[in-house]
Every structure is written in structure tokens, then in C-alpha cells.
Write a protein that holds these residues in place. Structure first.
Motif, PDB file in Angstrom:
ATOM      1  N   ASP A 128      35.598 -23.115 -11.592  1.00  0.00           N
ATOM      2  CA  ASP A 128      35.921 -23.730 -12.730  1.00  0.00           C
ATOM      3  C   ASP A 128      34.658 -24.754 -12.876  1.00  0.00           C
ATOM      4  OD1 ASP A 128      37.740 -24.213 -14.908  1.00  0.00           O
ATOM      5  OD2 ASP A 128      37.912 -26.406 -13.970  1.00  0.00           O
ATOM      6  N   TYR A 129      33.961 -25.127 -12.034  1.00  0.00           N
ATOM      7  CA  TYR A 129      32.801 -26.090 -12.192  1.00  0.00           C
ATOM      8  C   TYR A 129      31.515 -25.169 -12.166  1.00  0.00           C
ATOM      9  CZ  TYR A 129      35.889 -29.862 -11.798  1.00  0.00           C
ATOM     10  OH  TYR A 129      37.107 -30.691 -11.994  1.00  0.00           O
ATOM     11  N   GLY A 130      31.468 -23.983 -12.223  1.00  0.00           N
ATOM     12  CA  GLY A 130      30.153 -23.152 -12.341  1.00  0.00           C
ATOM     13  C   GLY A 130      30.227 -22.196 -13.330  1.00  0.00           C
ATOM     14  N   HIS A 131      29.849 -21.240 -13.490  1.00  0.00           N
ATOM     15  CA  HIS A 131      29.662 -20.363 -14.319  1.00  0.00           C
ATOM     16  C   HIS A 131      30.993 -19.331 -14.445  1.00  0.00           C
ATOM     17  CE1 HIS A 131      25.876 -22.077 -15.434  1.00  0.00           C
ATOM     18  NE2 HIS A 131      25.588 -21.869 -14.259  1.00  0.00           N
ATOM     19  N   GLY A 132      31.489 -19.154 -13.423  1.00  0.00           N
ATOM     20  CA  GLY A 132      32.408 -18.074 -13.209  1.00  0.00           C
ATOM     21  C   GLY A 132      33.531 -18.069 -14.235  1.00  0.00           C
ATOM     22  N   ALA A 133      34.224 -19.111 -14.647  1.00  0.00           N
ATOM     23  CA  ALA A 133      35.161 -19.159 -15.413  1.00  0.00           C
ATOM     24  C   ALA A 133      35.204 -18.371 -16.820  1.00  0.00           C
ATOM     25  CB  ALA A 133      35.489 -20.663 -15.721  1.00  0.00           C
ATOM     26  N   ALA A 138      37.390 -40.951 -14.841  1.00  0.00           N
ATOM     27  CA  ALA A 138      37.554 -39.538 -15.485  1.00  0.00           C
ATOM     28  C   ALA A 138      38.807 -38.780 -14.997  1.00  0.00           C
ATOM     29  CB  ALA A 138      36.514 -38.718 -14.784  1.00  0.00           C
ATOM     30  N   PHE A 139      39.409 -39.307 -13.968  1.00  0.00           N
ATOM     31  CA  PHE A 139      40.686 -38.799 -13.588  1.00  0.00           C
ATOM     32  C   PHE A 139      41.962 -39.623 -13.873  1.00  0.00           C
ATOM     33  CE2 PHE A 139      37.958 -35.649 -11.726  1.00  0.00           C
ATOM     34  CZ  PHE A 139      38.801 -34.505 -11.818  1.00  0.00           C
ATOM     35  N   SER A 140      41.677 -40.957 -14.467  1.00  0.00           N
ATOM     36  CA  SER A 140      42.622 -41.808 -14.666  1.00  0.00           C
ATOM     37  C   SER A 140      43.037 -41.473 -16.250  1.00  0.00           C
ATOM     38  CB  SER A 140      42.500 -43.182 -14.573  1.00  0.00           C
ATOM     39  OG  SER A 140      41.308 -43.654 -15.000  1.00  0.00           O
ATOM     40  N   ARG A 141      41.789 -41.276 -17.165  1.00  0.00           N
ATOM     41  CA  ARG A 141      41.829 -41.273 -18.584  1.00  0.00           C
ATOM     42  C   ARG A 141      42.051 -39.773 -18.776  1.00  0.00           C
ATOM     43  NH1 ARG A 141      37.156 -43.699 -18.739  1.00  0.00           N
ATOM     44  NH2 ARG A 141      36.019 -41.985 -19.687  1.00  0.00           N
ATOM     45  N   GLY A 142      40.989 -38.693 -18.266  1.00  0.00           N
ATOM     46  CA  GLY A 142      41.188 -37.374 -18.559  1.00  0.00           C
ATOM     47  C   GLY A 142      40.455 -36.771 -19.879  1.00  0.00           C
ATOM     48  N   ASP A 143      39.408 -37.870 -20.315  1.00  0.00           N
ATOM     49  CA  ASP A 143      38.611 -37.684 -21.315  1.00  0.00           C
ATOM     50  C   ASP A 143      37.025 -37.883 -21.187  1.00  0.00           C
ATOM     51  OD1 ASP A 143      38.606 -40.052 -21.242  1.00  0.00           O
ATOM     52  OD2 ASP A 143      39.105 -40.777 -23.433  1.00  0.00           O
ATOM     53  N   ALA A 144      36.908 -37.705 -19.904  1.00  0.00           N
ATOM     54  CA  ALA A 144      35.460 -37.958 -19.317  1.00  0.00           C
ATOM     55  C   ALA A 144      34.302 -36.885 -19.665  1.00  0.00           C
ATOM     56  CB  ALA A 144      35.480 -38.351 -17.802  1.00  0.00           C
ATOM     57  N   ASP A 145      33.293 -37.150 -19.464  1.00  0.00           N
ATOM     58  CA  ASP A 145      32.097 -36.327 -19.737  1.00  0.00           C
ATOM     59  C   ASP A 145      32.117 -35.126 -18.696  1.00  0.00           C
ATOM     60  OD1 ASP A 145      29.959 -34.942 -20.376  1.00  0.00           O
ATOM     61  OD2 ASP A 145      28.340 -36.810 -20.208  1.00  0.00           O
ATOM     62  N   PHE A 146      32.492 -33.990 -19.112  1.00  0.00           N
ATOM     63  CA  PHE A 146      32.378 -32.826 -18.101  1.00  0.00           C
ATOM     64  C   PHE A 146      31.152 -32.409 -17.702  1.00  0.00           C
ATOM     65  CE2 PHE A 146      32.290 -28.228 -17.269  1.00  0.00           C
ATOM     66  CZ  PHE A 146      32.870 -27.985 -16.094  1.00  0.00           C
ATOM     67  N   ASP A 147      30.082 -32.607 -18.550  1.00  0.00           N
ATOM     68  CA  ASP A 147      28.829 -32.104 -18.299  1.00  0.00           C
ATOM     69  C   ASP A 147      28.262 -33.098 -17.280  1.00  0.00           C
ATOM     70  OD1 ASP A 147      28.679 -30.220 -20.095  1.00  0.00           O
ATOM     71  OD2 ASP A 147      27.988 -31.385 -21.659  1.00  0.00           O
ATOM     72  N   ARG A 148      28.586 -34.240 -17.210  1.00  0.00           N
ATOM     73  CA  ARG A 148      28.159 -35.480 -16.167  1.00  0.00           C
ATOM     74  C   ARG A 148      28.880 -34.761 -14.759  1.00  0.00           C
ATOM     75  NH1 ARG A 148      28.579 -41.644 -14.776  1.00  0.00           N
ATOM     76  NH2 ARG A 148      26.628 -41.677 -13.270  1.00  0.00           N
ATOM     77  N   ALA A 149      30.001 -34.627 -14.939  1.00  0.00           N
ATOM     78  CA  ALA A 149      30.876 -34.106 -13.632  1.00  0.00           C
ATOM     79  C   ALA A 149      30.091 -32.984 -13.167  1.00  0.00           C
ATOM     80  CB  ALA A 149      32.345 -33.898 -14.031  1.00  0.00           C
ATOM     81  N   LYS A 150      29.974 -31.904 -13.802  1.00  0.00           N
ATOM     82  CA  LYS A 150      29.370 -30.744 -13.328  1.00  0.00           C
ATOM     83  C   LYS A 150      28.038 -30.953 -12.840  1.00  0.00           C
ATOM     84  CE  LYS A 150      28.462 -25.912 -15.030  1.00  0.00           C
ATOM     85  NZ  LYS A 150      27.071 -25.747 -15.002  1.00  0.00           N
ATOM     86  N   SER A 151      26.987 -31.831 -13.504  1.00  0.00           N
ATOM     87  CA  SER A 151      25.599 -32.113 -12.947  1.00  0.00           C
ATOM     88  C   SER A 151      25.883 -33.102 -11.706  1.00  0.00           C
ATOM     89  CB  SER A 151      24.821 -32.777 -13.784  1.00  0.00           C
ATOM     90  OG  SER A 151      25.433 -34.280 -13.844  1.00  0.00           O
TER      91      SER A 151
END
Length: 338
Positions: free
Chosen positions: A231-236, A275-288
Motif C-alpha cells: 500500500d506504500y509502494g507500487h503494488g496496490a 497524519a493519523f490524528s487528522r487523516g488528511d495529511a500528505d501521502f506523498d511525504r509519508a511515502k517518501s
């Protein structure tokens, strides 16, 4: 109505895909008979019930749980008529949990298709899920095996407990690896284990039950850990869902647990908390951040440990062609690319 053909998922890795296909080929006759049992138990005088059920079940899927039940029965020398009923029951339980999961998670896609809750509605999905649970128990009763009924009923309870436990950890950045593994054991691994045990004892006690149950439990954990990593790579992209679904749903999975522990600054730790209290954070940053710290590889190392346990569990069994296929599938389960 024939169940839909499955499509190859490149995200899973060639070795795993080939091993799963080999297991399916070896059990083709039994799986076809099981599919017929499933279809025969989707009927209802209420037209919407089979329509919703076939929308999900007819969309395909790997059928790993019924395949493991059937393989276990073959290895244990059990009665295959009962094994087909139980393999069908296991798949119906799995389908019921998927219908409920998609409502809880507000999911829009599964296996590349719109989820039943999107097409038919949340209430309809929950109620049809309940219907599938009931049909599954009807199939268990047909075997006349009280130990199997006890086994699969306990598994159903454990799966529900796992759902609630996941809700308790949702958004909790302090979730530990042990807590997350408890969720996986309950939500995913328990049904794999129950499938193997049910197949082995489908016509009575079997010396193979413990080894097959241990195999399936550890395989299920490895399998889920890899899916969480993908889910944090390319497989999804190949799974019919959007990358980052778990992140947006604030699900605590191994990549996040490891990434939070690996955070290098207070600012990074605050990013994960927010990110995990709000749920609207930047996924691209999480992934990086996950890519920077090699979290995908670390998550796969966790999966590899459980895959090894699954392979080792099979050593207690006598030689059998299906034993070799199960070994290959477990070994390959943690080799899917991140």
C-alpha cells in the motif's frame, strides 16, 4: 453463472503467482466442485441477495482459503465431499467479512470493481454479509462434524474481534508491532488457519491438523504483512485499489509503525502523529519517508520470518505433491516486490 476468471496480479511477484496457479491447477476439479457448492448456496427468494453476493464473489479472487482447505484435506486423506462443503463455507465467511469490511472502511474498489456498498448501499451489503454467514454455517452442519462447526464458529468470532481491535488501533500512532500482529492474526490469519484445520479434520481427527494449521496461520500473517507494505509502494496499482488507502483510512500497519520509530526529528514524529490524528495529511511525504528509511524492505523482512515459519511447519507432514506446492507458495509469499 460461472465464477469470474481471475486476472494475474503482477504486484504479487512471479514466483508467488506461479505457485498459487500451480495449487489451483492441482486442485482444479475440487475447486470447480466447490464453486458449484458456493453458487448453489447463494440462492434466495429475495432477488437482491444473490445479486449483491454474486457481485462480490463473481468478481473473482485468488480463492486461497478454499484452496488451502482442499489441499489440507487431500494431504490428510480426508473425505472430499465434506472438504468441498467446508471450503465453500470458508469462502462464504471470507466474502461476508469483505462485505462488512468495505462498509466499515467506506471502500470504493475491490479487485478493480466497484464495491457492493457503492453499487447497492451500505445496509444492503451488511445484511447480505449476514446472509452469507448463515449459509456458511448451513454448509458446516451438512458435514455432520461438530469439531469443524466449533472450529469455524470460533474463527468467525475471532475475525469479528479483529475488526473491533483494528478500529481501536485506528489513528493510534503509538500502536506497537505486537498490537498490529494481533489484528492480523485475528482478521486474516485465523481464517487461513481454520481453513487448513477444517480441511484436515473434515472426516475425523487427523495427525496432520496441527502442522497444516500452523502453516496456514503463518502464511496468512506473511501474506497480510506484504499486502500492507504494498500500500506504500507500487503494488496496490495492480490490486484494483488506490495506493495509500490504508494511510488515508488511518490504519496502523507495519510500514507506519516502523516509519514512526525511524523518524529522525521531532518534526517528522509530529508529521506522523498529525497524519493519523487528522487523516488528511500528505501521502506523498509519508511515502517518501518510508522510501528514505528503507521501511518497505524492513516490512518484508517481518513477512519473511513468518513465511519461514510456515515452510518449517510442513516438515512434520509426510511427503505429498501438494505439500511441495504449499511450501513454494509460502516461500514466495514474502518475495513480492515493494
Amino acid at each position: 453463472m460461472a465464477l469470474a476468471a481471475e486476472t494475474r496480479d503482477d504486484a504479487q511477484g512471479l514466483a508467488f503467482t506461479e505457485a498459487a496457479a500451480q495449487l489451483k491447477s492441482a486442485l482444479r476439479h475440487e475447486l470447480d466442485a466447490t464453486n458449484e457448492v458456493i453458487l448453489a448456496h447463494l440462492g434466495s427468494r429475495v432477488h437482491l441477495i444473490p445479486e449483491v453476493a454474486k457481485h462480490l464473489i463473481g468478481a473473482g479472487g485468488k480463492r486461497l482459503r478454499p484452496l488451502i482447505a482442499l489441499a489440507s484435506a487431500k494431504i490428510a486423506g480426508a473425505d472430499m465431499t465434506n472438504a468441498r462443503y467446508l471450503a465453500a463455507a470458508v469462502e462464504l465467511i471470507h466474502a461476508a467479512t469483505l462485505l462488512h469490511d468495505d462498509v466499515v472502511d467506506d471502500s470504493a474498489l475491490r479487485r478493480g470493481f466497484k464495491t457492493a456498498n457503492v453499487v447497492f448501499g451500505n445496509k444492503e451489503s451488511v445484511l447480505v454479509g449476514d446472509f452469507l454467514f448463515a449459509r456458511a454455517f448451513e454448509l458446516m452442519v451438512k458435514t455432520g462434524q461438530l469439531p469443524v462447526l466449533n472450529l469455524l464458529s470460533r474463527a468467525s468470532c475471532t475475525i469479528s474481534e479483529g475488526e473491533v481491535l483494528q478500529l481501536e488501533t485506528q489513528g493510534n500512532i503509538e500502536t506497537t508491532e505486537a498490537m498490529h500482529l494481533d489484528v492480523i492474526r485475528a482478521k486474516t490469519a485465523m481464517l487461513f488457519e481454520a481453513a487448513a484445520r477444517a480441511g484436515a479434520i473434515s472426516s475425523g481427527p487427523s495427525d496432520a491438523e496441527e502442522a497444516l494449521g500452523s502453516y496456514a496461520e503463518n502464511f496468512g500473517i506473511a501474506y497480510q504483512l506484504v499486502d500492507d507494505a504494498l500500500d506504500y509502494g507500487h503494488g496496490a496499482l495492480g490490486l484494483g485499489k488506490t495506493i495509500g488507502d490504508d494511510f488515508r483510512e488511518r490504519k496502523m500497519t507495519m510500514p507506519v509503525i516502523l516509519a514512526y520509530r525511524a523518524a529522525r526529528t521531532d518534526e517528522e514524529r509530529e508529521f506522523w502523529r498529525e497524519a493519523f490524528s487528522r487523516g488528511d495529511a500528505d501521502f506523498d511525504r509519508a511515502k517518501s519517508l518510508i522510501e528514505r528509511d528503507g521501511i518497505g524492505k524492513a516490512a518484508l523482512e517481518h513477512a519473511q520470518g513468518f513465511a519461514d515459519l510456515a515452510v518449517n511447519a510442513l516438515t512434520a507432514l509426510p511427503d505429498h505433491p501438494l505439500k511441495d506446492v504449499l511450501r513454494e507458495m509460502a516461500a514466495a509469499s514474502a518475495e513480492r516486490p515493494f
